[in-house]
Design an enzyme around this catalytic site. Sequence first.
Site, PDB file in Angstrom:
ATOM      1  N   HIS A  99       9.894   7.047   6.737  1.00 34.30           N
ATOM      2  CA  HIS A  99      11.157   7.079   5.986  1.00 34.30           C
ATOM      3  C   HIS A  99      10.962   8.126   4.894  1.00 34.30           C
ATOM      4  O   HIS A  99       9.840   8.266   4.370  1.00 34.30           O
ATOM      5  CB  HIS A  99      11.446   5.770   5.261  1.00 34.30           C
ATOM      6  CG  HIS A  99      11.517   4.554   6.122  1.00 34.30           C
ATOM      7  ND1 HIS A  99      10.413   3.863   6.517  1.00 34.30           N
ATOM      8  CD2 HIS A  99      12.578   3.885   6.629  1.00 34.30           C
ATOM      9  CE1 HIS A  99      10.787   2.822   7.245  1.00 34.30           C
ATOM     10  NE2 HIS A  99      12.097   2.811   7.332  1.00 34.30           N
ATOM     11  N   ASP A 102       8.978   6.835   1.983  1.00 39.58           N
ATOM     12  CA  ASP A 102       7.561   6.479   2.194  1.00 39.58           C
ATOM     13  C   ASP A 102       6.662   7.609   1.731  1.00 39.58           C
ATOM     14  O   ASP A 102       5.559   7.377   1.247  1.00 39.58           O
ATOM     15  CB  ASP A 102       7.215   6.294   3.685  1.00 39.58           C
ATOM     16  CG  ASP A 102       8.049   5.254   4.377  1.00 39.58           C
ATOM     17  OD1 ASP A 102       8.518   4.334   3.704  1.00 39.58           O
ATOM     18  OD2 ASP A 102       8.228   5.386   5.608  1.00 39.58           O
TER      19      ASP A 102
END
Length: 437
Positions: A99, A102
């Site tokens: 993501h 992240d």
Amino acid sequence: MSYFPNVPQIEYEGARSNNEFAFKHYEPERIVAGKTMKEHLRFAVAYWHTLTTGGADPFGTGTAIRSWDRFTGMDLAKARVEAAFELIVKLKVPYFCFHDRDIAPEGDTLRETNRNLDTIVALIKEHMKSTGVKLLWNTANMFTHPRFVHGAGTTNNADVYAYAAAQIKKGLEVGKELGAENYVFWGGREGYETLLNTDMALELDNLARLYRMAIDYADEIGFDAQFLIEPKPKEPTKHQYDFDAATTIAFLQHYGLKDRFKLNLEANHATLAGHTFEHELRVARMHGLLGSLDANQGDMLLGWDTDEFPTDLYATTLTMYEVLQNGGLGKGGINFDAKVRRASFEPEDLFHAHIAGMDAYAKGLKVAARLIEDRVFENAIERRYASFREGIGKEIVEGKATLAALERYALQNDAIVNASGRQERLKAVLNDYLLSE
Ligand code: XLS
Ligand code: NI
Ligand code: NI
């Protein structure tokens, strides 16, 4: 410098090896059913569970010992990239997934957040180049930040919708920059809590509009990734719109999006929806929409997304059976959307977990290939439906039957005979294949 000094390069040593840091079944170059295991399985490491999160649960803080945690901010983000590539290379995993949030922290403004992202993307790009590791998919995290409290593509707040759109636009640019093979949409907050305050029709129309804009922008910038939607019935939302494969396919069909999307199916999401993983794969496969897998498993005794590493050989075998019958996953792969348990807090556990998952899938692949080669289920299914290949059954299948014609047939056919489904026998055969491979 090494983040995992105690872990060597992982190699295949065969089922008899007792080296804890070796593959027992995953033999990347071995040919199974016409392709190498590596080509069939297309494994990916999930950045969030392995590099970003640290074992916190609703009752306690993180437990994970991660040597990169001595850093903060952008330094932490950079250290995670180094650690990620060391782990991925040592595990011989060809792909990874992330993501946006992240890999890089949010700044005070969207502009600053995008700048942080650009810095880390450039670093990741260098590592991809020097190691040959590729990006299976990226996605936008539109569920963690409080702004998404009412959803992203299905929010009631147009300002939040615009923010989500900006985030997706950036995600597509990042995907293109890193050569992502797929782009994922998981609707973590795309659902509702109560109909008393919800315009469901508007929310669904808006979600479809966002997907349409994403397709248009990807075409505009020449990003040719496969778009994937990842169904999940609930959690964090009580009722998520992409409930399961069937619901998501109906949505895609209704909004004319079916030819641009496939599904990213996750094992634990299937069981949360009351299905087996293989059921979800079969539904997608029947519609030509089986795109990619999030490999994990739930716990029969717990009703939430526990995201455990997949070790159940029955499940991996039946999963790989569907994948092989699908002719593979195309651009998709097998992403370990799985986390080590909170009590497995040592860095080595990240390796044990991936090795266990990769071996379980490799074993599943080998067994499934033999089952298909020997036509074990195909022959049984062919026999079971034999009545539709001749006589009245053939007429039904060919669309020649009418209710009146079938009534005439039934009236003169008083002795209906059924045959056993032989379920237990088939399960015993499946056991034999599992045990003898
Ligand atoms: C959460 C989801 C998520 C997606 C990517 O349950 O599995 O991790 O895979 O957003
Ligand atoms: Ni997932
Ligand atoms: Ni999940």
